[in-house]
Structure formats: C-alpha cells, structure tokens
Scaffold this motif. Structure first.
Motif, PDB file in Angstrom:
ATOM      1  N   UNK A   1      22.856  -6.393  52.751  1.00 30.10           N
ATOM      2  CA  UNK A   1      21.440  -6.031  52.587  1.00 30.10           C
ATOM      3  C   UNK A   1      21.195  -4.530  52.688  1.00 30.10           C
ATOM      4  N   UNK A   2      21.997  -3.841  53.491  1.00 32.08           N
ATOM      5  CA  UNK A   2      21.802  -2.387  53.583  1.00 32.08           C
ATOM      6  C   UNK A   2      22.084  -1.760  52.216  1.00 32.08           C
ATOM      7  N   UNK A   3      23.166  -2.226  51.599  1.00 34.75           N
ATOM      8  CA  UNK A   3      23.521  -1.740  50.262  1.00 34.75           C
ATOM      9  C   UNK A   3      22.473  -2.148  49.230  1.00 34.75           C
TER      10      UNK A   3
ATOM     11  N   UNK B   1      19.677   0.328  49.386  1.00 37.03           N
ATOM     12  CA  UNK B   1      20.145   1.638  48.940  1.00 37.03           C
ATOM     13  C   UNK B   1      20.288   1.679  47.423  1.00 37.03           C
ATOM     14  N   UNK B   2      20.885   0.642  46.864  1.00 39.31           N
ATOM     15  CA  UNK B   2      21.044   0.562  45.405  1.00 39.31           C
ATOM     16  C   UNK B   2      19.670   0.541  44.737  1.00 39.31           C
TER      17      UNK B   2
ATOM     18  N   UNK C   1      17.018   1.939  45.795  1.00 43.03           N
ATOM     19  CA  UNK C   1      16.505   3.316  45.815  1.00 43.03           C
ATOM     20  C   UNK C   1      17.111   4.115  44.666  1.00 43.03           C
ATOM     21  N   UNK C   2      18.416   4.005  44.492  1.00 46.50           N
ATOM     22  CA  UNK C   2      19.094   4.748  43.421  1.00 46.50           C
ATOM     23  C   UNK C   2      18.548   4.382  42.045  1.00 46.50           C
ATOM     24  N   UNK C   3      18.330   3.082  41.821  1.00 44.18           N
ATOM     25  CA  UNK C   3      17.774   2.633  40.534  1.00 44.18           C
ATOM     26  C   UNK C   3      16.348   3.142  40.348  1.00 44.18           C
TER      27      UNK C   3
ATOM     28  N   UNK D   1      17.208   1.582  55.896  1.00 37.04           N
ATOM     29  CA  UNK D   1      17.340   1.910  54.465  1.00 37.04           C
ATOM     30  C   UNK D   1      15.974   1.861  53.786  1.00 37.04           C
TER      31      UNK D   1
ATOM     32  N   UNK E   1      13.930   5.076  55.164  1.00 33.47           N
ATOM     33  CA  UNK E   1      14.340   6.442  54.812  1.00 33.47           C
ATOM     34  C   UNK E   1      14.755   6.591  53.346  1.00 33.47           C
ATOM     35  N   UNK E   2      15.450   5.595  52.806  1.00 31.81           N
ATOM     36  CA  UNK E   2      15.855   5.741  51.400  1.00 31.81           C
ATOM     37  C   UNK E   2      14.711   5.415  50.443  1.00 31.81           C
TER      38      UNK E   2
END
Lengths: 303, 324
Positions: B60-62, B65-66, B68-70, B93, B96-97
């Motif tokens: 779930x952390x990933x 984060x993913x 956010x990147x998208x 995540x 902050x992300x």
C-alpha cells in the motif's frame, strides 16, 4: 567508451565545488540543514545537471525533460544549489532556505521550479519515481528518464523495496536509481545501526541492473549514467550504487555522522568554505554573509 | 426525492459501475489495485480498460507513491484499497507524497466502519474520516446512497487535488434521483423539522431518516441533514438548522473521535452552541460479528439515534427553563 573531456572535467569539478559552497552558505545562513548528505552528492548532482540530464530552466515542465526525485529530501541544500547554478532560480534565493515562503527544509515541489516531487519522510521517493516512469510509458515518451537519488540508511525502509519490486515487475528501464552510499546515517554508521549489505546482491535479487562506482569520480559518474541510460536499457531498471564520503571536502565533517544534521556558526562556516576551496584548488572564498550573520542572531546548531 | 426501498445494490457495486462510466469520459483515469479488486468491485473497470488497470500487489505504501508519480505526469489515479490500509499503513505517503504537493489523486476507501465483512477490528476502519479530515488539502466525502456516491465520484474527478471518499460494503435505499448533484461543502436537508436536527453522513443518513420516522410517532419533528461533504463541511447549513431546532444529533459510521460529529460540534461551538450528542463508534475497535448485531452493540441503530434526539431535546428544554 564514454569519456569526459579535460574541459568537461574542469567544468564539472567547478560545479561540484559550487554545490558544496552554496550548500554551506544556505545551511549557515538558515541555521538548519544537512551538510554531510549534501556534500556526498555534489559530484553526482554536478554530472546529472550539467552533463547527463535533458533540462531547460526556461521550460521547467518541458514534456521531454528528464525528471529527478531526491528521495533523501534532506539533501535539499545540494539540490537547491544545483538548481540555482543551472538557472532554475536566482542564486540569491538560496538565502531563503527554511525561511517562511522560501525554500522548504525538505524538497517541496512548490519551493522552486525544477523540484519534481515533495519529500522528507524517507523511503517514499522511489515509489513516486516508479509512478512517473509508468506515466512516461503511458504517454509513449521513450526518451525521458526518471532519476531517483536515495540515501543508504533510507534503504532500511520497507517502502524502498516495495518500489524496487514493482519497478522490475513493470520493466521500467526508464528509471535510474542512484544510492548515495555515504556509509553514515543520522546517529551512526549504516553497518552498525542497520546494515544493508550485501547491498548490490539485494538489488540484483530484486531484478535490477546494478552498477557500482566511486561517487566522487566525475568520470565514473558520467560513465555510469551513460551506461544506465543507453547500455543497460534492457528491460530492467538500473541502480547506481555510488560509494561516497559523507561530508566529503571538509575534514571535520567527513565520515562523521555528527555532521548529518548540524549547522555551523558563522566563523565555522567561513573556515569550512575556505577549507573546501583549498581542498579543490580554488581561490579561498569565505562565508559571504559572515558579518551580516554575526549580527543577525544567536546560533543553535539546528539539530 | 426518489425513494427506492428495495435497493440491494451495495455502494461498492455502484462504485464499480461509476468507475467504468468515468473511465469512458476521462482517458486519464488510471485505477491502481493492491490485490483487492474483486472485493472493491473494480473488476468491471479492469475488464473494460485492461491497460488502465495497474496491479501493484500487496504494497500500500508503494500504491500511493505510484499514484503520486502518475498524478505528476498528468493522470488521474484512483489508488484503491481498504480504508484501513489507506488511513493506517499508507498515511505518510498520502500526507507527504500526495496532500502536501496538493496533487490530483482520488482515493476510494473501501470496507468502512461497521458494515463490512466479518474480518474484524483489523479491517473494519473507523478512523479514516478523522485521519483524512486532518490532512491539509484533502477533501473528504462519505456518500449517503449510490446516486450520491456516483455524483461524488464525478465531482471528485472534476475537482483538482486530493480527494478521499468512502465506499461502504452495505446497501441503503436510494436517497436521490438522477437530478442530484454533489457539491463540496454543501449539505442537503432531506426532511425538514423544528425540534431537533439529525446530521448524518454516509450510511448513517439513512438511519437518521428512520430515526426521524420513529420520532414522528411521538409528535417530534426531526430535521434530517445529510452532510456527505465531511470536509469542507457546510458551516452555513449546520448553523441555520441549529438555529431552527436548537439541538442536534450527529451520526457517522466511524469513530466519534475526529469525524463528522466533531466537525459539526466545532462549527456549533464557535457559531451557535446547542446541545449535541454524537452517534458513532466510541473508542473501540469494531470486532468480528454480524452487521446488524454490531450496529446494535455500538449503539448506532435508528432507535439509538431517536433516543439521543430525545436526550438533546430534554437538555434544550432544561437550558431554556434555566434561561427563564
């Protein structure tokens, strides 16, 4: 084989020196920041921003730019310094470091053009980089790369390995991770607090191409980035394990975790800057705000 | 108001359908799953848009984060997991992300509050409203019916920035017709009244309507206000209604610490203090059990709401007497 010319080497060396110089200037002036982890990245950032990455300070959101995420976001002084040197913001803006409305203590996208994500809590940046790399694939942008700089201690975080697993799963060879392996964390050495070795094997086991270099050797840094970008773009992401020295360039800060988070008083900053100049063979240049800073306020070291 | 008493479609089913609808309208929408898509009912989206369905595994952390990147690359990601894992495992995540840079990520939290499966306190999430409400830049909504959820999802996509909305594993009668539109910070008076206001969010709004029915049998006119937009909240309507009725009960399918009840109480405390009673889970984990059994255990049934209404009405009368 990719080789920097003598002129390029001289130019990049000077940039690395300036990154160190501006990092001390902003940390001393704001009385907060991380010298050790900024200095260990100086050569990495110099090569990235002045040789390797496709960027345009006039168009910071250019679609086919390369993206850089500083997952070890406490290394912000070095990143803000290189962005200023590269023309993303006026150099004077570095004195707004940690000031209200200025540059955030940890890299924040709203602080300056050229900052691609917000960070601070360790372990998060690689996931964001994975998302960006996926996004570039979806947009059929084959040229741009996403570069993510991680700390060594940061690799204690589970989130890093979730991201690593997914980057290999999705064959993101447009993603380059760089680990600034400076051997020291906030309160001690990596091997002592929570060891990460065998480090290269871990990344290999997670399906990554691994390059291991001396992170202060400009020639090696440039070659590794070239290799990561063009040679190893073979369906797996690439990690460059850059062996570095925390605080490289100032004797008392080198390999010394006590300078992880610590701000020098004005006189110490002045002495540090002169030492850095001597060590890299530039004319001695002291702390530009020495007199102003002494008048300004008391100093607390900023831990 | 179109009341469909026979609705058996759960929120998550409506979620799955609306997702496909939105996917057709907006090619930027990408759904991210952490190994739960048959439970969250995103299977239809996966089948319709296989290339816009991203599986990240149990990480779930990933996941966030993913997302956010998208979002930084211009997509509209829906990172989906159970509310418990969004608001507990991946809070940092999300904060902050996603929230700090204020980026365009739409977070559906599934399995909210009391009515979930029999998975127990580890999976039945009661703190997501409080946690998400505390994050700067985050907007938070808890739909009262399937049409409400559909409109919330449409509005979420049309609103830049992070959004958290709840997808409860439960079915309630439809509160709204197709003309319904959701707006951030806007509540809806579902039933006018003069003696007490029942402020509900999520599935509890339906319970508030049932409670108003119980109270009507005792000649008490309860006003029912649905506050799907928990943040921002409708300060104006809350105060106006309290001015009319002089006392209030809040009801949420969540802990009473930090969610709707606290939001309404804060508005009233600052603008127009009246007696308030908060219905919700009271500092306990929601352990395994039958759904109706659990609603009764946590004193969240329509009868509990009606009883709380009588209590605040008595308090109001007492303070009015003291004033004389």
């Amino acid at each position: 084989m990719m080789q920097l010319t003598t002129d390029e080497l001289r130019h990049l060396q000077e940039r690395a020196y300036q990154i160190r110089r501006l990092s001390v200037e902003m940390i001393a002036y704001s009385q907060w920041g991380h010298i050790g982890g900024s200095f260990s990245m100086a050569e990495l950032l110099a090569v990235l921003y002045f040789k390797d990455m496709k960027l345009d300070p006039e168009q910071p959101s250019l679609e086919n730019r390369d993206r850089l995420i500083l997952s070890k976001a406490h290394g912000s002084p070095a990143l803000y310094a290189v962005l200023a040197l590269r023309g993303f913001m006026p150099e004077e803006k570095i004195y707004q470091y940690c000031e209200l409305g200025g540059l955030e203590g940890h890299t924040h996208i709203e602080s300056a053009p050229g900052i691609e994500a917000t960070g601070g809590p360790l372990g998060m940046g690689l996931s964001v980089a994975v998302g960006m790399a996926m996004g570039l694939r979806r947009k059929e942008n084959p040229r741009s790369r996403v570069i993510c700089i991680l700390g060594d201690g940061e690799c204690n975080e589970g989130n890093v390995w979730e991201a690593a697993m997914s980057a290999a799963h999705y064959h993101l060879d447009n993603l380059i991770a760089i680990v600034d392996y400076n051997k020291a964390m906030a309160k001690g050495f990596v091997w002592d607090l929570m060891g990460i070795e065998p480090f290269a094997d871990k990344w290999k086991a997670f399906g990554w191409n691994v390059l291991e270099i001396d992170g202060h050797d400009l020639q090696e840094v440039a070659r590794a980035l070239y290799t990561a970008r063009w040679v190893k773009a073979n369906g797996s992401p690439v990690v460059i394990i850059a062996h570095t020295v925390k605080g490289k360039g100032i004797e008392q800060a080198e390999f010394n975790y006590k300078w992880h988070t610590h701000a020098p008083d004005p006189e110490t900053a002045d002495a540090m800057l002169r030492e850095v100049a001597r060590n890299y063979g530039y004319p001695e240049e002291g702390y530009s705000k020495l007199e102003k800073a002494v008048e300004k306020e008391t100093f607390y070291g900023g831990e | 108001m179109a009341e469909n008493k026979t609705n058996t479609e759960e929120f998550r089913d409506a979620f799955g359908k609306t997702l496909i609808e939105l996917g057709k309208e907006n090619p930027k929408i990408v759904f991210l799953d952490a190994d739960l898509h048959t439970s969250t009912k995103a299977t239809g989206f996966k089948q319709t848009f296989p290339d816009r369905f991203v599986q990240v595994g149990i990480a779930e952390q990933n996941l966030f984060g993913i997302a956010a990147g998208l979002a930084f690359e211009g997509f509209v990601p829906f990172p989906s997991t159970f509310a418990a894992f969004a608001s507990r495992r991946a809070l940092d995540q999300i904060a902050i992300s996603i929230c700090f840079p204020n980026i365009n990520v739409k977070i559906p939290g599934s399995y909210c509050g009391v009515p979930t499966s029999r998975a127990g306190g580890s999976h039945n999430c009661i703190e997501d409203l409080a946690v998400m409400r505390a994050l700067p830049n985050m907007k938070v909504a808890d739909p009262g019916s399937n049409e409400d959820l559909r409109q919330i999802m449409k509005t979420a996509v049309a609103t830049p920035g992070p959004v958290y909305f709840r997808v409860t594993r439960y079915a309630v009668p439809e509160l709204f017709g197709p003309e319904h539109r959701f707006e951030w910070g806007k509540g809806v008076v579902l039933r006018p009244g003069s003696d007490v206001t029942l402020f509900g969010t999520g599935v509890m709004t339906h319970f508030c309507l049932e409670a108003a029915g119980i109270l009507a049998e005792q000649a008490i006119q309860a006003e029912v206000v649905h506050l799907a937009s928990v943040k921002p909240i409708d300060n104006k309507l809350i105060v106006e209604s309290a001015l009319r009725t002089g006392c209030a009960v809040t009801a949420e399918n969540a802990t009473i610490y930090g969610g709707l009840g606290d939001a309404v109480s804060q508005v009233l405390a600052e603008a127009h203090p009246v007696p308030v009673h908060r219905i919700g889970v009271r500092d306990q984990f929601v352990e395994s059990g039958g759904i109706e059994e659990l609603f009764a255990l946590h004193q969240m049934t329509p009868q509990d709401i009606a009883n709380a209404a009588l209590q605040v009405i008595r308090k109001k009368a007492k303070s009015e007497q003291e004033a004389i």
